[in-house]
Design a protein around this motif. Structure first.
Motif, PDB file in Angstrom:
ATOM      1  N   TYR A  31     -17.691 -12.578  18.666  1.00  0.00           N
ATOM      2  CA  TYR A  31     -16.874 -11.762  19.556  1.00  0.00           C
ATOM      3  C   TYR A  31     -16.669 -10.370  18.967  1.00  0.00           C
ATOM      4  O   TYR A  31     -16.421 -10.200  17.770  1.00  0.00           O
ATOM      5  CB  TYR A  31     -15.501 -12.405  19.774  1.00  0.00           C
ATOM      6  N   TYR A  33     -14.688  -6.461  20.129  1.00  0.00           N
ATOM      7  CA  TYR A  33     -13.696  -5.894  21.043  1.00  0.00           C
ATOM      8  C   TYR A  33     -13.570  -4.389  20.802  1.00  0.00           C
ATOM      9  O   TYR A  33     -13.718  -3.911  19.689  1.00  0.00           O
ATOM     10  CB  TYR A  33     -12.320  -6.515  20.783  1.00  0.00           C
ATOM     11  N   TYR A  48     -14.613  -6.269  25.966  1.00  0.00           N
ATOM     12  CA  TYR A  48     -14.975  -7.140  24.865  1.00  0.00           C
ATOM     13  C   TYR A  48     -16.330  -7.790  25.136  1.00  0.00           C
ATOM     14  O   TYR A  48     -16.845  -7.746  26.258  1.00  0.00           O
ATOM     15  CB  TYR A  48     -13.907  -8.208  24.612  1.00  0.00           C
ATOM     16  N   GLY A  97     -12.673 -16.712  20.345  1.00  0.00           N
ATOM     17  CA  GLY A  97     -12.018 -15.822  21.303  1.00  0.00           C
ATOM     18  C   GLY A  97     -10.507 -15.847  21.237  1.00  0.00           C
ATOM     19  O   GLY A  97      -9.848 -15.034  21.861  1.00  0.00           O
ATOM     20  N   THR A  98      -9.948 -16.766  20.469  1.00  0.00           N
ATOM     21  CA  THR A  98      -8.492 -16.867  20.453  1.00  0.00           C
ATOM     22  C   THR A  98      -7.896 -16.818  19.060  1.00  0.00           C
ATOM     23  O   THR A  98      -6.711 -17.008  18.885  1.00  0.00           O
ATOM     24  CB  THR A  98      -8.039 -18.197  21.091  1.00  0.00           C
ATOM     25  N   GLN A 101      -8.556 -11.641  14.582  1.00  0.00           N
ATOM     26  CA  GLN A 101      -9.513 -10.557  14.748  1.00  0.00           C
ATOM     27  C   GLN A 101      -9.424  -9.632  13.535  1.00  0.00           C
ATOM     28  O   GLN A 101      -8.346  -9.431  12.973  1.00  0.00           O
ATOM     29  CB  GLN A 101      -9.232  -9.783  16.033  1.00  0.00           C
TER      30      GLN A 101
ATOM     31  N   PHE B  34       0.501 -13.756  15.552  1.00  0.00           N
ATOM     32  CA  PHE B  34       0.059 -12.996  14.394  1.00  0.00           C
ATOM     33  C   PHE B  34       1.022 -11.831  14.141  1.00  0.00           C
ATOM     34  O   PHE B  34       1.678 -11.342  15.064  1.00  0.00           O
ATOM     35  CB  PHE B  34      -1.328 -12.376  14.632  1.00  0.00           C
ATOM     36  N   THR B  51      -0.601 -21.008  13.757  1.00  0.00           N
ATOM     37  CA  THR B  51      -1.494 -21.720  14.673  1.00  0.00           C
ATOM     38  C   THR B  51      -1.078 -23.173  14.847  1.00  0.00           C
ATOM     39  O   THR B  51      -1.895 -24.036  15.067  1.00  0.00           O
ATOM     40  CB  THR B  51      -2.950 -21.650  14.173  1.00  0.00           C
ATOM     41  N   SER B  94      -1.917 -14.768  21.106  1.00  0.00           N
ATOM     42  CA  SER B  94      -3.200 -15.152  21.684  1.00  0.00           C
ATOM     43  C   SER B  94      -3.020 -16.485  22.379  1.00  0.00           C
ATOM     44  O   SER B  94      -2.474 -17.415  21.798  1.00  0.00           O
ATOM     45  CB  SER B  94      -4.256 -15.286  20.587  1.00  0.00           C
ATOM     46  N   ASP B  95      -3.466 -16.559  23.617  1.00  0.00           N
ATOM     47  CA  ASP B  95      -3.332 -17.791  24.384  1.00  0.00           C
ATOM     48  C   ASP B  95      -4.549 -18.660  24.131  1.00  0.00           C
ATOM     49  O   ASP B  95      -5.663 -18.300  24.512  1.00  0.00           O
ATOM     50  CB  ASP B  95      -3.230 -17.453  25.871  1.00  0.00           C
ATOM     51  N   LYS B  96      -4.360 -19.821  23.515  1.00  0.00           N
ATOM     52  CA  LYS B  96      -5.484 -20.674  23.143  1.00  0.00           C
ATOM     53  C   LYS B  96      -6.258 -21.182  24.349  1.00  0.00           C
ATOM     54  O   LYS B  96      -7.383 -21.643  24.218  1.00  0.00           O
ATOM     55  CB  LYS B  96      -4.996 -21.869  22.332  1.00  0.00           C
ATOM     56  N   GLN B  97      -5.635 -21.122  25.520  1.00  0.00           N
ATOM     57  CA  GLN B  97      -6.307 -21.648  26.700  1.00  0.00           C
ATOM     58  C   GLN B  97      -7.268 -20.648  27.324  1.00  0.00           C
ATOM     59  O   GLN B  97      -8.015 -20.993  28.212  1.00  0.00           O
ATOM     60  CB  GLN B  97      -5.261 -22.059  27.747  1.00  0.00           C
ATOM     61  N   GLN B  98      -7.239 -19.415  26.871  1.00  0.00           N
ATOM     62  CA  GLN B  98      -8.029 -18.376  27.524  1.00  0.00           C
ATOM     63  C   GLN B  98      -8.911 -17.680  26.502  1.00  0.00           C
ATOM     64  O   GLN B  98      -8.637 -16.580  26.067  1.00  0.00           O
ATOM     65  CB  GLN B  98      -7.112 -17.370  28.201  1.00  0.00           C
ATOM     66  N   ALA B  99      -9.984 -18.350  26.161  1.00  0.00           N
ATOM     67  CA  ALA B  99     -10.888 -17.790  25.164  1.00  0.00           C
ATOM     68  C   ALA B  99     -11.486 -16.490  25.643  1.00  0.00           C
ATOM     69  O   ALA B  99     -11.835 -16.328  26.800  1.00  0.00           O
ATOM     70  CB  ALA B  99     -12.008 -18.783  24.869  1.00  0.00           C
ATOM     71  N   GLY B 100     -11.568 -15.545  24.710  1.00  0.00           N
ATOM     72  CA  GLY B 100     -12.230 -14.284  25.002  1.00  0.00           C
ATOM     73  C   GLY B 100     -11.350 -13.247  25.619  1.00  0.00           C
ATOM     74  O   GLY B 100     -11.785 -12.124  25.839  1.00  0.00           O
ATOM     75  N   THR B 101     -10.108 -13.595  25.909  1.00  0.00           N
ATOM     76  CA  THR B 101      -9.243 -12.596  26.531  1.00  0.00           C
ATOM     77  C   THR B 101      -8.557 -11.718  25.508  1.00  0.00           C
ATOM     78  O   THR B 101      -7.717 -10.921  25.851  1.00  0.00           O
ATOM     79  CB  THR B 101      -8.175 -13.249  27.408  1.00  0.00           C
ATOM     80  N   ALA B 102      -8.885 -11.877  24.270  1.00  0.00           N
ATOM     81  CA  ALA B 102      -8.418 -10.995  23.206  1.00  0.00           C
ATOM     82  C   ALA B 102      -6.943 -11.207  22.925  1.00  0.00           C
ATOM     83  O   ALA B 102      -6.310 -12.132  23.405  1.00  0.00           O
ATOM     84  CB  ALA B 102      -8.715  -9.537  23.534  1.00  0.00           C
ATOM     85  N   LEU B 103      -6.399 -10.332  22.128  1.00  0.00           N
ATOM     86  CA  LEU B 103      -5.029 -10.442  21.674  1.00  0.00           C
ATOM     87  C   LEU B 103      -4.130  -9.534  22.499  1.00  0.00           C
ATOM     88  O   LEU B 103      -4.553  -8.472  22.938  1.00  0.00           O
ATOM     89  CB  LEU B 103      -4.941 -10.050  20.194  1.00  0.00           C
TER      90      LEU B 103
END
Lengths: 112, 115
Positions: A31, A33, A48, A97-98, A101, B34, B51, B94-103
């Motif tokens: 990933y 960003y 991203y 992705g979660t 970073q 974080f 986490t 960061s929402d663990k359910q939404q991969a790739g949506t960044a921080l």
């Protein structure tokens, strides 16, 4: 840090000109960003990438495009720079992705 | 939707006194949380992360944070401030359910340390 470099580190340009910022990583993270940082806003996601040639929009994507032709490089392009795009731009990478970073040193862009 | 609120935009302490930077979060699912630090004209460095393994998280440079689900808080503390702690601090979710949506970043708290 995770071996992330950004180039250029500083750039001054004029309104209407195209600008490309480069992010390079040596960690083989999937990933990548692009964020912009503005006073009072924290960091906001622009675009991203979740793999080579796989990209998606973030919160503030208008006026920006990205490309990722190989794992280690992620390019951010301002097709026609505007003064509102004056900002500090940060690249980040991650394995998931979660999760955590890792951030590059930033590029300070001034559009006159 | 996820969100983060840093309750203080600026905190000033004297060297040797405790530091408390406050953060509340909103997340539909079990979040990762974080704290990042940014020194002037530098990039962002990870201080610590939660986490779900333990509610009290220890980070670098003597910082720690406690996850309190009932209060939806993740405050950052340090027993004794040092001049080198002066920086901007970001609470991030960061929402663990939404991969790739960044921080999702809070707007930051600037910590000033006086001698």
């Amino acid at each position: 840090d995770a071996g992330i470099t950004q180039s250029p580190r500083h750039k001054v340009t004029e309104t209407g000109t195209p600008v490309t910022l480069r992010c390079h990583q040596t960690e083989n993270h999937r990933y990548m960003y692009w964020y912009r940082q503005d006073p009072g806003h924290g960091l906001r996601l622009i675009h991203y990438s979740y793999g080579v040639k796989d990209t998606d929009k973030g919160e503030v994507s208008d006026g920006y495009s990205v490309s990722r032709s190989k794992t280690e490089d992620f390019l951010l392009t301002l097709e026609s720079a505007t003064s509102s795009q004056t900002s500090v731009y940060f690249c980040a990478t991650g394995t998931s992705g979660t999760d955590t970073q890792y951030f590059g040193p930033g590029t300070r862009l001034t559009v006159l | 939707a996820q969100s983060v609120t840093q309750l203080d935009s600026h905190v000033s302490v004297s060297e040797g006194t405790p530091v408390l930077l406050r953060c509340n979060y909103s997340s539909s699912y079990s979040p990762s949380l974080f704290w990042y630090v940014q020194h002037p004209n530098k990039g962002l460095q990870l201080l610590l992360k939660y986490t779900s393994a333990a509610t009290l998280v220890k980070g670098i440079n003597g910082f720690e944070a406690e996850f309190k689900k009932s209060e939806t808080s993740f405050h950052l503390t340090k027993p004794s401030a040092h001049m080198s702690d002066a920086a901007e601090y970001f609470c991030v979710v960061s929402d663990k359910q939404q991969a790739g949506t960044a921080l999702i970043f809070g707007k930051g708290t600037t910590l000033s340390v006086s001698s």
